[in-house]
Design an enzyme around this catalytic site. Structure first.
Site, PDB file in Angstrom:
ATOM      1  N   ASP A 104     114.575  37.582  19.827  1.00 45.27           N
ATOM      2  CA  ASP A 104     114.584  38.367  18.581  1.00 45.27           C
ATOM      3  C   ASP A 104     113.360  38.114  17.707  1.00 45.27           C
ATOM      4  O   ASP A 104     113.001  38.957  16.881  1.00 45.27           O
ATOM      5  CB  ASP A 104     115.833  38.012  17.764  1.00 45.27           C
ATOM      6  CG  ASP A 104     115.843  36.531  17.388  1.00 45.27           C
ATOM      7  OD1 ASP A 104     115.631  35.683  18.302  1.00 45.27           O
ATOM      8  OD2 ASP A 104     116.035  36.202  16.209  1.00 45.27           O
ATOM      9  N   THR A 159     112.665  27.186  16.612  1.00 43.92           N
ATOM     10  CA  THR A 159     111.803  28.264  16.128  1.00 43.92           C
ATOM     11  C   THR A 159     111.359  27.982  14.696  1.00 43.92           C
ATOM     12  O   THR A 159     112.101  27.342  13.947  1.00 43.92           O
ATOM     13  CB  THR A 159     112.619  29.576  16.165  1.00 43.92           C
ATOM     14  OG1 THR A 159     112.841  29.899  17.525  1.00 43.92           O
ATOM     15  CG2 THR A 159     111.922  30.727  15.469  1.00 43.92           C
ATOM     16  N   ARG A 176     111.865  37.078  29.721  1.00 41.08           N
ATOM     17  CA  ARG A 176     112.809  37.295  28.609  1.00 41.08           C
ATOM     18  C   ARG A 176     112.076  37.205  27.254  1.00 41.08           C
ATOM     19  O   ARG A 176     111.286  36.315  27.005  1.00 41.08           O
ATOM     20  CB  ARG A 176     113.910  36.226  28.676  1.00 41.08           C
ATOM     21  CG  ARG A 176     114.947  36.311  27.548  1.00 41.08           C
ATOM     22  CD  ARG A 176     114.647  35.383  26.413  1.00 41.08           C
ATOM     23  NE  ARG A 176     115.730  35.333  25.423  1.00 41.08           N
ATOM     24  CZ  ARG A 176     115.604  34.792  24.229  1.00 41.08           C
ATOM     25  NH1 ARG A 176     114.481  34.253  23.849  1.00 41.08           N
ATOM     26  NH2 ARG A 176     116.621  34.774  23.389  1.00 41.08           N
ATOM     27  N   GLY A 211     117.899  31.287  16.106  1.00 42.84           N
ATOM     28  CA  GLY A 211     119.206  31.173  16.736  1.00 42.84           C
ATOM     29  C   GLY A 211     119.220  31.829  18.096  1.00 42.84           C
ATOM     30  O   GLY A 211     118.158  32.140  18.653  1.00 42.84           O
TER      31      GLY A 211
HETATM   32  N1  ASP Z   1     115.676  33.081  18.242  1.00 42.13           N
HETATM   33  C1  ASP Z   1     114.845  32.493  19.255  1.00 42.13           C
HETATM   34  C2  ASP Z   1     114.992  33.267  20.534  1.00 42.13           C
HETATM   35  O1  ASP Z   1     116.098  33.652  20.858  1.00 42.13           O
HETATM   36  C3  ASP Z   1     115.186  31.070  19.522  1.00 42.13           C
HETATM   37  C4  ASP Z   1     115.259  30.193  18.323  1.00 42.13           C
HETATM   38  O2  ASP Z   1     115.453  30.624  17.207  1.00 42.13           O
HETATM   39  O3  ASP Z   1     115.114  28.985  18.500  1.00 42.13           O
HETATM   40  O4  ASP Z   1     114.035  33.442  21.235  1.00 42.13           O
END
Ligand code: ASP
Length: 342
Positions: free
Chosen positions: A237, A206, A234, A258
Site C-alpha cells: 500500500d 515502514t 508484490r 501495516g
Molecule cells: N504497509 C507496508 C506494506 O504492506 C508494510 C509496513 O507498513 O511495514 O508493504
C-alpha cells in the site's frame, strides 16, 4: 510490580489476539507541525533492550528535528516530509532504505510515495532496488514527470536521468536482515510457516511523515521495503496514493503502516480524508472509525499518523506498538514506541 502485571496482561492478550488499539490525539498548537512513524507491529516492552529503545527514540527524534527545522525556516511541508523520511531511510533500524526487509529471493525491493495537499500532486516508485533514497525517487516522479507511479527498472532509469544518487542493490541489505531471512527460510522448510517465533518478523518498520507548513499546506510521504518474504514482485500500500499515503489541505494528510493488503483493499488513507469531508467529522474520529472500528475487526493490523490544517495530530494503531513521534510549535520532539507509554 505494576509493570509485571501489564506485561502478563499484554502477553495473554497477544495469545488471543485481543490487543487493545490505541489512539493518541494531540490538539493543534501553533502554525507548523510534523508527525512521523517508523512502523507498527507486535512491539512490546520486553522485546527491546534499554539500548535498543534509546537508539529508536534517538533516531525518531533526529528525524522529527530535521523535518521541524525545515518548517521553522519556512520550507514547504513536502520538504519537511522528505527531510524526516531520508533520515529514517538511511537508518538500519527501520524497514525502509538501508535495513529494508527482503523478498523471498533475498532482495530488497523498495516502495515510496509522496503527496502534496496544496495541489493534489503526487509521485511514487515501486519495487526499486537502486535508488538510494526512494522518497527522492517519488518526489522526482511527482515533480519531473507527467506520471504518478513508476515501477522497477523503469523507475530506476528515470531516477538516473534526474541525476538521483544510485547504489548497488546490496547497499540496502544488512546482515541482520540476511539472518532474519535465513531463519524464516528454515522455518518455511520445516513447515513452520505462519507461526510467530520472533517479534521482529511481525514488526512492520515502514517509515512515514506528515507535515503542516506555515502556508497551511499539508504533505504526506511513506517509504518501505514492504513485507518480509514478499513474492513475485508484490507491491504493498505504501506507494499507492489513497491507500498508504494521502494529503489534501481541506481534510488531512495521512501516512500508513501495516499489513498492506488490508490497507489497499480498504483505501485507508483516503477513507479517513473522505470521512472527514463527507461525514463532517474530525480527524480523530475518522482515524478511529477506519483503523480501530473497521480494520481491527477484519484483522488488518497496522496504524496511521495524520494531521489536519489546524495542526491536530493523530497516531492511531491497532497493534501493540508503533514507532512514532511528533513535534509542534513550542514543543520538544516527542517519541513513542509502545501502546502504553509512561
Ligand atoms: N504497509 C507496508 C506494506 O504492506 C508494510 C509496513 O507498513 O511495514 O508493504
Amino acid at each position: 510490580m505494576k509493570k509485571y502485571y501489564l506485561i502478563i496482561i499484554l502477553f495473554v492478550a497477544s495469545c488471543f489476539s485481543i490487543f487493545p488499539a490505541f489512539a493518541q490525539n494531540i490538539p493543534g498548537k501553533g502554525d507548523i507541525a510534523i508527525v512521523i512513524h517508523g512502523g507498527a507491529g507486535y512491539i512490546q516492552r520486553p522485546n527491546l533492550s534499554p539500548e535498543q529503545e534509546k537508539d529508536y527514540r534517538a533516531k525518531l527524534e533526529e528525524a522529527l528535528k530535521a523535518g521541524y527545522e525545515k518548517l521553522d525556516q519556512g520550507a514547504s511541508a513536502e520538504e519537511a516530509v522528505v527531510a524526516a523520511i531520508q533520515i529514517l531511510e538511511a537508518s538500519p533500524l527501520f524497514n525502509s532504505g538501508v535495513g529494508a526487509v527482503l523478498t523471498e529471493e533475498g532482495k530488497a525491493e523498495l516502495d515510496a510515495s509522496i503527496m502534496n495537499g496544496a495541489d493534489g500532486s503526487a509521485g511514487a516508485v515501486a519495487g526499486v532496488s537502486r535508488i538510494k533514497s526512494p522518497i527522492l525517487g517519488a518526489m522526482a516522479v511527482k515533480d519531473q514527470s507527467p506520471h504518478v507511479m513508476m515501477a522497477r527498472e523503469g523507475a530506476e532509469k528515470f531516477a538516473e536521468t534526474q541525476g538521483l544518487e544510485m547504489v548497488d542493490p546490496d547497499y540496502f541489505v544488512t546482515d541482520k536482515r540476511i539472518a532474519q531471512w535465513e531463519r524464516m527460510k528454515k522455518e518455511q522448510l520445516e513447515k513452520a510457516e505462519g507461526s510467530i517465533k520472533n517479534w521482529e518478523d511481525t514488526k512492520m518498520g515502514t517509515v512515514g511523515a506528515v507535515a503542516l507548513d506555515r502556508n497551511g499546506n499539508i504533505a504526506a510521504g511513506t517509504s518501505t521495503g514492504g513485507m518480509m518474504m514478499k513474492k513475485f514482485g508484490r507491491i504493498g500500500d505504501s506507494p499507492i496514493i489513497g491507500a498508504g499515503t494521502f494529503a489534501e489541505n481541506e481534510s488531512c494528510g495521512i501516512s500508513a503502516t501495516g499489513h498492506g493488503e488490508f490497507f489497499m483493499r480498504n483505501v485507508v488513507a483516503y477513507d479517513i480524508a473522505a470521512k472527514m469531508k463527507y461525514q463532517n467529522i474530525s480527524l480523530f474520529q475518522a482515524a478511529n472509525e477506519v483503523v480501530i472500528q473497521k480494520l481491527k475487526k477484519i484483522e488488518g493490523a497496522g496504524g496511521i499518523i495524520g494531521l489536519d490544517q489546524e495542526g491536530n495530530i493523530t497516531m492511531t494503531f491497532n497493534t501493540p506498538g508503533m514507532f512514532r513521534g511528533y513535534m509542534n510549535k513550542k514543543g520538544k520532539p516527542v517519541s513513542m514506541i509502545y501502546g502504553l507509554e509512561d
